[in-house]
Design a protein around this motif. Structure first.
Motif, short mmCIF file in Angstrom:
data_model
loop_
_atom_site.label_atom_id
_atom_site.label_comp_id
_atom_site.label_asym_id
_atom_site.label_seq_id
_atom_site.Cartn_x
_atom_site.Cartn_y
_atom_site.Cartn_z
N ARG A 30 35.00 38.99 54.98
CA ARG A 30 33.81 38.16 55.30
C ARG A 30 34.88 37.59 52.81
NH1 ARG A 30 28.01 40.23 52.25
NH2 ARG A 30 27.68 37.84 51.19
N TYR A 31 35.50 38.31 52.47
CA TYR A 31 35.73 37.95 50.82
C TYR A 31 37.21 37.35 51.03
CZ TYR A 31 31.97 40.88 49.94
OH TYR A 31 30.44 41.02 49.93
N TYR A 33 40.14 36.48 48.50
CA TYR A 33 40.82 35.58 47.09
C TYR A 33 41.75 34.51 46.81
CZ TYR A 33 37.81 39.56 46.76
OH TYR A 33 36.37 40.24 46.57
N TYR A 48 37.71 32.38 44.17
CA TYR A 48 36.92 33.71 45.42
C TYR A 48 36.02 33.28 46.73
CZ TYR A 48 33.26 35.05 43.11
OH TYR A 48 31.99 35.22 41.54
N TYR A 50 32.71 34.70 49.45
CA TYR A 50 32.01 35.52 49.26
C TYR A 50 31.71 35.10 51.28
CZ TYR A 50 28.94 32.98 46.68
OH TYR A 50 27.71 32.05 46.04
N ARG A 94 39.28 41.40 51.98
CA ARG A 94 39.06 42.85 52.28
C ARG A 94 37.90 42.48 52.88
NH1 ARG A 94 34.36 44.06 49.43
NH2 ARG A 94 33.74 42.77 47.43
N SER A 96 33.57 44.28 53.87
CA SER A 96 32.96 45.03 52.67
C SER A 96 32.84 46.17 51.34
CB SER A 96 31.51 45.45 53.11
OG SER A 96 30.77 44.50 53.88
N GLU A 97 33.51 47.20 51.97
CA GLU A 97 33.72 48.36 51.39
C GLU A 97 35.14 48.34 51.15
OE1 GLU A 97 31.71 50.32 49.26
OE2 GLU A 97 29.79 48.35 50.25
N PRO A 99 39.03 48.01 49.59
CA PRO A 99 40.23 47.20 48.77
C PRO A 99 40.69 45.98 49.38
CG PRO A 99 41.37 49.13 49.85
CD PRO A 99 40.04 49.07 50.89
N GLN A 100 41.47 45.09 48.53
CA GLN A 100 40.86 44.09 49.19
C GLN A 100 42.91 44.09 49.26
OE1 GLN A 100 41.40 40.88 45.82
NE2 GLN A 100 39.64 41.63 45.22
N PHE A 102 46.87 41.44 50.71
CA PHE A 102 47.11 40.54 49.93
C PHE A 102 48.36 40.25 51.10
CE2 PHE A 102 46.35 40.53 46.16
CZ PHE A 102 45.57 41.71 44.99
N GLY A 103 48.39 38.80 51.19
CA GLY A 103 49.66 38.19 52.39
C GLY A 103 50.90 37.90 51.04
N TYR B 32 36.32 50.62 39.44
CA TYR B 32 36.53 51.02 40.54
C TYR B 32 38.79 50.49 39.35
CZ TYR B 32 39.23 50.82 44.56
OH TYR B 32 40.52 50.74 45.85
N TYR B 36 48.83 49.01 42.32
CA TYR B 36 49.03 48.19 43.04
C TYR B 36 50.83 48.87 43.14
CZ TYR B 36 45.08 46.11 45.58
OH TYR B 36 43.59 45.75 46.23
N GLY B 43 53.86 40.98 49.17
CA GLY B 43 52.16 41.07 47.73
C GLY B 43 52.71 42.16 48.11
N PRO B 44 51.58 42.52 46.84
CA PRO B 44 50.84 43.43 46.27
C PRO B 44 49.98 44.53 47.47
CG PRO B 44 49.99 42.15 44.57
CD PRO B 44 50.26 41.15 45.90
N LEU B 46 48.39 47.89 48.05
CA LEU B 46 47.50 49.50 47.23
C LEU B 46 47.80 50.57 47.65
CD1 LEU B 46 44.69 50.18 45.52
CD2 LEU B 46 43.75 50.72 48.35
N ARG B 100 33.62 42.00 43.63
CA ARG B 100 34.19 42.54 43.03
C ARG B 100 35.19 42.41 42.62
NH1 ARG B 100 32.71 47.71 47.41
NH2 ARG B 100 30.42 47.35 47.70
N LEU B 102 38.92 42.05 40.90
CA LEU B 102 39.97 42.67 39.98
C LEU B 102 41.07 41.82 38.70
CD1 LEU B 102 41.94 43.52 43.28
CD2 LEU B 102 40.85 45.18 41.51
#
Lengths: 111, 114
Positions: A30-31, A33, A48, A50, A94, A96-97, A99-100, A102-103, B32, B36, B43-44, B46, B100, B102
């Motif tokens: 859903r999210y 950035y 970003y 949502y 990401r 919902s719950e 972490p992000q 990345f590409g 939180y 990274y 890319g970074p 986690l 959320r 960062l």
């Protein structure tokens, strides 16, 4: 990884031209950035999203616009590129719950 | 306005040594704190993360120590290996609606010598 593809991976363009970077994700997240990465600044949030057609500004949004017409695609546009926008651009997504994720980035040079 | 300050900018460690990277934050709304790891051209990714109600979290050779009262946290890499050579970013996350966001530190380039 989370199936994030950024295109193009590298681009050189001239000041004043429009530039669009694409982020495509296959995870139905859903999210999404957009960040830029510059030496000494880490990653800074540009915009970003949502949800489809739901976007908001980040820390360094001036000179950038975004669009999200489908869940899987998030576009970053520089309407009139300037040399200060030379950077490496990263997309993340990401669920919902979670972490992000990345590409691998787009290296953009504006001459 | 840098809300997360990271040090050192670069770090050179011998193989087998301990790498320590420090971060300090200003925004008490962060809930939180991820780290990274980024390799050149990538890319970074986690590495490890902690929430402020925990003082330490360990995953393999990587440990986060968290000091809520001092608003500081650090990453410790035990038995550092040449393959750990990368750039490390700390971050703080805040709930902004559900987005959320960062906020990243400026990064630490770690080199582990063989």
């Amino acid at each position: 990884d989370a199936g994030i593809t950024q295109s193009p991976r590298h681009k050189v363009t001239e000041t004043g031209t429009p530039v669009t970077l694409r982020c495509h994700q296959t995870e139905n997240h859903r999210y999404m950035y957009w960040y830029r990465q510059d030496p000494g600044h880490g990653l800074r949030l540009i915009h970003y999203s949502y949800g489809v057609k739901d976007t908001d500004k980040g820390e360094v949004s001036d000179g950038y616009s975004v669009s999200r017409s489908k869940t899987e695609d998030f576009l970053l546009t520089l309407e009139s590129a300037t040399s200060s926008q030379t950077s490496v651009y990263f997309c993340a997504s990401r669920d919902s719950e979670q972490p992000q994720h990345f590409g691998d980035g787009t290296r953009l040079s504006i001459l | 306005q840098q809300q997360v300050k990271q040090s050192p900018q670069s770090l050179i460690v011998q193989k087998g040594g301990i790498s320590i990277i420090n971060c300090a934050y200003e925004n008490t709304a962060f809930d939180y704190f991820p780290w990274y790891q980024q390799f050149p051209g990538k890319g970074p990714a986690l590495l490890i993360a902690i929430r402020p109600d925990v003082s330490e979290k360990k995953e393999g050779r990587f440990t986060i120590s968290f000091n809520k009262s001092a608003k500081q946290f650090s990453l410790h890499i035990m038995d550092s290996q040449p393959g750990d050579s990368a750039t490390y970013f700390c971050a703080g996350q805040i709930h902004s609606g559900s987005a959320r966001q960062l906020t990243f530190g400026s990064g630490t380039q770690l080199t582990v010598l063989p």
